[in-house]
Design a protein around this motif. Structure first.
Motif, mmCIF file in Angstrom:
data_model
loop_
_atom_site.group_PDB
_atom_site.id
_atom_site.type_symbol
_atom_site.label_atom_id
_atom_site.label_comp_id
_atom_site.label_asym_id
_atom_site.label_seq_id
_atom_site.Cartn_x
_atom_site.Cartn_y
_atom_site.Cartn_z
ATOM 1 N N ASN A 1 -14.537 -12.631 -2.169
ATOM 2 C CA ASN A 1 -13.868 -11.664 -3.028
ATOM 3 C C ASN A 1 -12.765 -11.000 -2.226
ATOM 4 O OD1 ASN A 1 -15.544 -12.236 -5.160
ATOM 5 N ND2 ASN A 1 -16.912 -10.524 -4.781
ATOM 6 N N LEU A 2 -11.698 -10.655 -2.908
ATOM 7 C CA LEU A 2 -10.519 -10.110 -2.250
ATOM 8 C C LEU A 2 -10.029 -8.911 -3.041
ATOM 9 C CD1 LEU A 2 -8.418 -10.723 0.001
ATOM 10 C CD2 LEU A 2 -7.236 -12.147 -1.652
ATOM 11 N N ALA A 3 -9.632 -7.874 -2.349
ATOM 12 C CA ALA A 3 -9.026 -6.715 -2.996
ATOM 13 C C ALA A 3 -7.590 -6.588 -2.502
ATOM 14 C CB ALA A 3 -9.812 -5.448 -2.668
ATOM 15 N N LEU A 4 -6.682 -6.341 -3.421
ATOM 16 C CA LEU A 4 -5.288 -6.056 -3.083
ATOM 17 C C LEU A 4 -5.073 -4.583 -3.337
ATOM 18 C CD1 LEU A 4 -3.559 -9.088 -4.850
ATOM 19 C CD2 LEU A 4 -4.330 -8.916 -2.469
ATOM 20 N N ARG A 5 -4.577 -3.855 -2.348
ATOM 21 C CA ARG A 5 -4.396 -2.405 -2.449
ATOM 22 C C ARG A 5 -2.942 -2.064 -2.183
ATOM 23 N NH1 ARG A 5 -6.320 2.529 -4.166
ATOM 24 N NH2 ARG A 5 -5.546 4.114 -2.774
ATOM 25 N N LEU A 6 -2.316 -1.364 -3.125
ATOM 26 C CA LEU A 6 -0.935 -0.939 -2.950
ATOM 27 C C LEU A 6 -0.866 0.078 -1.818
ATOM 28 C CD1 LEU A 6 1.961 -1.175 -3.942
ATOM 29 C CD2 LEU A 6 1.477 0.674 -5.558
ATOM 30 N N ALA A 7 -0.323 -0.347 -0.694
ATOM 31 C CA ALA A 7 -0.192 0.494 0.507
ATOM 32 C C ALA A 7 0.934 -0.090 1.356
ATOM 33 C CB ALA A 7 -1.504 0.539 1.278
ATOM 34 N N PRO A 8 2.189 0.133 0.930
ATOM 35 C CA PRO A 8 3.331 -0.527 1.578
ATOM 36 C C PRO A 8 3.429 -0.320 3.089
ATOM 37 C CG PRO A 8 4.015 0.458 -0.487
ATOM 38 C CD PRO A 8 2.607 0.915 -0.236
ATOM 39 N N GLU A 9 3.226 0.896 3.572
ATOM 40 C CA GLU A 9 3.358 1.118 5.015
ATOM 41 C C GLU A 9 2.301 0.343 5.788
ATOM 42 O OE1 GLU A 9 3.672 5.258 6.102
ATOM 43 O OE2 GLU A 9 5.122 5.627 4.496
ATOM 44 N N LEU B 1 -4.009 -19.915 -4.285
ATOM 45 C CA LEU B 1 -5.420 -20.043 -3.930
ATOM 46 C C LEU B 1 -6.374 -20.019 -5.120
ATOM 47 C CD1 LEU B 1 -5.432 -17.802 -0.744
ATOM 48 C CD2 LEU B 1 -5.068 -20.271 -0.913
ATOM 49 N N GLY B 2 -5.867 -19.737 -6.323
ATOM 50 C CA GLY B 2 -6.714 -19.782 -7.512
ATOM 51 C C GLY B 2 -7.522 -18.524 -7.792
ATOM 52 N N TYR B 3 -7.173 -17.405 -7.169
ATOM 53 C CA TYR B 3 -7.905 -16.158 -7.417
ATOM 54 C C TYR B 3 -7.657 -15.646 -8.826
ATOM 55 C CZ TYR B 3 -9.789 -15.365 -2.792
ATOM 56 O OH TYR B 3 -10.528 -15.467 -1.648
ATOM 57 N N GLU B 4 -8.649 -14.926 -9.367
ATOM 58 C CA GLU B 4 -8.559 -14.336 -10.701
ATOM 59 C C GLU B 4 -8.924 -12.853 -10.627
ATOM 60 O OE1 GLU B 4 -10.796 -16.643 -13.549
ATOM 61 O OE2 GLU B 4 -10.045 -18.517 -12.718
ATOM 62 N N VAL B 5 -8.314 -12.059 -11.496
ATOM 63 C CA VAL B 5 -8.577 -10.618 -11.514
ATOM 64 C C VAL B 5 -9.961 -10.359 -12.102
ATOM 65 C CG1 VAL B 5 -7.874 -8.382 -12.459
ATOM 66 C CG2 VAL B 5 -6.138 -10.022 -11.697
ATOM 67 N N GLN B 6 -10.722 -9.542 -11.414
ATOM 68 C CA GLN B 6 -12.036 -9.126 -11.876
ATOM 69 C C GLN B 6 -12.045 -7.636 -12.204
ATOM 70 O OE1 GLN B 6 -15.250 -9.528 -8.984
ATOM 71 N NE2 GLN B 6 -16.569 -10.250 -10.627
ATOM 72 N N ALA B 7 -11.213 -6.852 -11.505
ATOM 73 C CA ALA B 7 -11.163 -5.403 -11.735
ATOM 74 C C ALA B 7 -9.762 -4.890 -11.418
ATOM 75 C CB ALA B 7 -12.184 -4.689 -10.856
ATOM 76 N N GLU B 8 -9.387 -3.831 -12.110
ATOM 77 C CA GLU B 8 -8.140 -3.104 -11.825
ATOM 78 C C GLU B 8 -8.525 -1.704 -11.386
ATOM 79 O OE1 GLU B 8 -6.004 -3.140 -15.523
ATOM 80 O OE2 GLU B 8 -5.015 -5.030 -15.034
ATOM 81 N N PHE B 9 -7.823 -1.167 -10.419
ATOM 82 C CA PHE B 9 -8.090 0.185 -9.939
ATOM 83 C C PHE B 9 -6.889 1.062 -10.258
ATOM 84 C CE2 PHE B 9 -10.638 -2.721 -7.462
ATOM 85 C CZ PHE B 9 -11.895 -2.150 -7.585
ATOM 86 N N VAL B 10 -7.093 1.999 -11.177
ATOM 87 C CA VAL B 10 -6.040 2.912 -11.616
ATOM 88 C C VAL B 10 -6.403 4.304 -11.121
ATOM 89 C CG1 VAL B 10 -4.864 3.896 -13.619
ATOM 90 C CG2 VAL B 10 -5.580 1.483 -13.643
ATOM 91 N N GLU B 11 -5.457 4.924 -10.426
ATOM 92 C CA GLU B 11 -5.676 6.264 -9.896
ATOM 93 C C GLU B 11 -4.599 7.196 -10.443
ATOM 94 O OE1 GLU B 11 -5.854 5.876 -5.634
ATOM 95 O OE2 GLU B 11 -7.357 4.278 -5.783
#
Length: 163
Positions: A60-68, A33-43
């Motif tokens: 805008n789209l956010a990908l969040r690591l949440a396997p379940e 889809l041609g998306y590009e990273v704008q921010a990284e979220f490190v916790e």
């Protein structure tokens, strides 16, 4: 509530998707889809998500690591991404096909054209809908669409028979 009493809203800020593998999902959204990273979220030292933007106007789209949560949401089409018109939708369908992910095809829908059932790596059922409509809606009026899938399929079959 009248339109003058409605709170001011400015559209969708971003869509957030739970994913099982950030790197895999990032690569999919970049390549397809041609998306590009704008921010990284490190916790606490761990990369937990990306904020993505689209250079051609996509949401805008956010990908969040949440396997379940990603596994629980698989298969559901909880939003539709707008595409300007049918020609752009056809180009998107060709692109997906060329990348080895043949889509279900562009079809007439209730209001415009739809490219349904495009699964991302976690099985989120993405769908794309044209902003260009073949059916007019009028502000302040309710349009009732009976049996949307069947009605759209019948209209599409009639269009194809006339070609």
């Amino acid at each position: 509530m009248s339109a003058t009493d409605a709170p001011a809203l400015a559209g969708i800020h971003h869509l957030k998707l739970p994913v099982t593998d950030l790197a895999r999902s990032l690569e999919w959204y970049r390549s397809r889809l041609g998306y590009e990273v704008q921010a990284e979220f490190v916790e606490q030292g761990t990369l937990m998500g990306y904020g993505l933007w689209h250079p051609a106007g996509g949401p805008n789209l956010a990908l969040r690591l949440a396997p379940e949560r990603a596994r629980a949401a698989a298969g559901f089409d909880y939003f539709a991404i707008g595409v300007p018109d049918k020609a752009a939708m056809d180009r998107l369908a060709r692109r997906l096909d060329e990348l080895g992910q043949p889509p279900a095809g562009v079809h007439r829908a209730s209001l415009g054209w739809i490219l349904p059932e495009v699964p991302d790596p976690d099985g989120h059922a993405l769908r794309f809908y044209t902003m260009e409509h073949h059916t007019d809606l009028h502000p302040g009026q309710t349009t009732t669409i009976h049996d949307p899938r069947e009605t759209a399929e019948a209209a599409e079959a009639a269009e194809n028979a006339g070609r």
